[in-house]
Design an enzyme around this catalytic site. Structure first.
Site, mmCIF file in Angstrom:
data_model
loop_
_atom_site.group_PDB
_atom_site.id
_atom_site.type_symbol
_atom_site.label_atom_id
_atom_site.label_comp_id
_atom_site.label_asym_id
_atom_site.label_seq_id
_atom_site.Cartn_x
_atom_site.Cartn_y
_atom_site.Cartn_z
ATOM 1 N N THR A 9 -19.100 -23.037 -119.024
ATOM 2 C CA THR A 9 -19.114 -21.620 -118.666
ATOM 3 C C THR A 9 -20.513 -21.118 -118.841
ATOM 4 O OG1 THR A 9 -16.910 -21.263 -119.418
ATOM 5 C CG2 THR A 9 -18.150 -19.348 -119.045
ATOM 6 N N LYS A 39 -26.543 -17.316 -119.091
ATOM 7 C CA LYS A 39 -25.499 -16.865 -120.003
ATOM 8 C C LYS A 39 -24.616 -18.045 -120.326
ATOM 9 C CE LYS A 39 -21.663 -15.969 -119.429
ATOM 10 N NZ LYS A 39 -20.336 -16.726 -119.615
ATOM 11 N N THR A 97 -8.584 -9.111 -124.955
ATOM 12 C CA THR A 97 -8.282 -7.780 -125.467
ATOM 13 C C THR A 97 -9.550 -7.036 -125.883
ATOM 14 O OG1 THR A 97 -7.976 -8.653 -127.703
ATOM 15 C CG2 THR A 97 -6.034 -8.488 -126.281
#
Length: 404
Positions: A187, A176, A404
């Site tokens: 990341t 990923k 969010t």
């Protein structure tokens, strides 16, 4: 070397799967992945170079001190980094997996990805682990690959088979990564399995070398994460003679492992947050591989180069500019730059100076979703590739409301 289906469950002796255990607000998204080997495996891993490391990274480092493991568990939606009780929660995840699988805590590789600074809902992981353990299958690689995604837009998995010592050896992987991607892991999480018989020392050597030439040569946005990890489990069930030295068998294995890692690395670059193009920078005829790598990485990491590629603008001066601040040795007056894609190729710079070229042809070459920036420095015989993506409006949109 033959590409095959199956990802991390393609090698002998592995099962995998993924479920939603309740970490993510959206119950339709998988958020907990598991890979299990039927026997104890030789294991190795490489980790983020960020000084701030998430607790799962430290726990995995401790668990792999003996070079062995049987399972990999990873949650998405929460990084378990810089958060309350992060180390204790990483340990609790290992304990939950070990209990559900009837293995030892220290035989579990643990990883997390997602928002930093928020406490992990470890209770959800503990509650969901028995269901996950029961659901893993010999064709569950795709679900595991889906469960580790964050802002990724597609799953990333791949597998190949090769012949080693008269036996068929298989290597498979999932990964990923989409944002916070910078050299030295970024990341990204990469989980690789193989049925090759190999010692921990040789496995670590091969994984480290392959990571240096693949995962460490990806840049999306210049950020290096706290959670990055690439881990490999080797079951030995292929039955090949044990690889103990850097002999011909090691060379074949390392090449196949590198092929899997490169496929996954390019998939990460292709899926950069908001990206519309996969960019490859190839530097050839450099005085050293290190110099070629630094030049390629500088070009692929340049925001100005990335923006030009988004606009299909053949602004080759930005390429030379990025090379110039790389601190790698080269002579600007020797440099040739060519843009390439399936639409053709066009040389835009020769011996460090601009050429007259057809702007419409250049735009056509750069308009496709895979573009290569080919740089010949004409100083030696070494080369290196680096991978990245263009910089689009959507990158800001994605990262402006990530929590969010």
């Amino acid at each position: 070397m033959k590409p095959i289906d199956g990802g991390v469950t393609a090698p002998k002796g592995f099962k995998a799967g993924g479920i939603n255990c309740g970490i993510r607000r959206n119950n339709n998204k998988l958020d907990l992945a598991l890979i299990l080997a039927e026997c104890e495996c030789t294991a190795a891993a490489v980790y983020t170079t960020n000084k701030v490391k998430a607790s799962p990274v430290y726990v995995t480092m401790e668990n792999l001190e003996n070079g062995a493991a049987r399972a990999i568990v990873c949650n998405s939606g929460n990084a378990n980094a810089c958060a309350p009780n992060s180390y204790e929660n990483a340990r609790r995840v290992c304990q939950a997996a070990a209990k559900a699988l009837n293995i030892r805590d220290e035989d579990v590789i643990v990883a997390s990805t997602g928002v930093i600074g928020v406490e992990l809902n470890v209770g959800a992981v503990e509650s969901g682990m028995p269901k996950l353990a029961e659901s893993i299958t010999a064709d569950g690689s795709a679900k595991a690959a889906e469960a580790i995604m964050t802002t990724d837009t597609f799953t990333k998995q791949y597998a190949v088979s090769v012949s080693i010592g008269g036996k068929t050896v298989t290597i498979g992987g999932i990964a990923k990564g989409s944002g916070m991607i910078k050299p030295n892991m970024a990341t990204m999480l990469g989980f690789i399995t193989t049925d090759c018989a190999i010692t921990p020392e040789m496995l670590h050597e091969a994984l480290s070398e392959c990571t240096r030439r693949t995962f460490n040569r990806v840049s999306v946005d210049g950020d290096t994460s706290t959670n990055d990890m690439a881990a490999c489990l080797a079951s030995g069930l292929a039955g090949n003679p044990l690889i103990e030295w850097k002999d011909d068998s090691y060379t074949v294995f390392a090449a196949a492992l590198g092929h899997v890692c490169e496929f996954l690395a390019k998939s990460i670059a292709r899926d950069g947050e908001g990206a519309s193009k996969l960019l490859t920078c190839t530097v050839v005829n450099s005085r050293s591989e290190e110099a070629a790598e630094r030049l390629a990485m500088s070009v692929i990491s340049s925001s100005l180069v990335k923006a030009a590629m988004f606009g299909s603008d053949a602004n080759w001066g930005r390429v030379l500019c990025a090379m110039g601040y790389s601190k790698a040795p080269f002579r600007p007056e020797y440099v040739d730059v060519t843009f390439k894609s399936a639409a053709g190729e066009i040389m835009v710079c020769k011996d460090g100076a601009g050429l007259s070229f057809d702007e419409e042809k250049a735009r056509s070459v750069l308009s496709l979703d895979e573009v290569t920036i080919y740089v010949d420095v004409k100083e030696g015989a070494c080369s290196a590739n680096a991978w990245g993506c263009d910089l689009t409006y959507d990158y800001v949109k994605i990262n402006g409301d990530y929590r969010t």
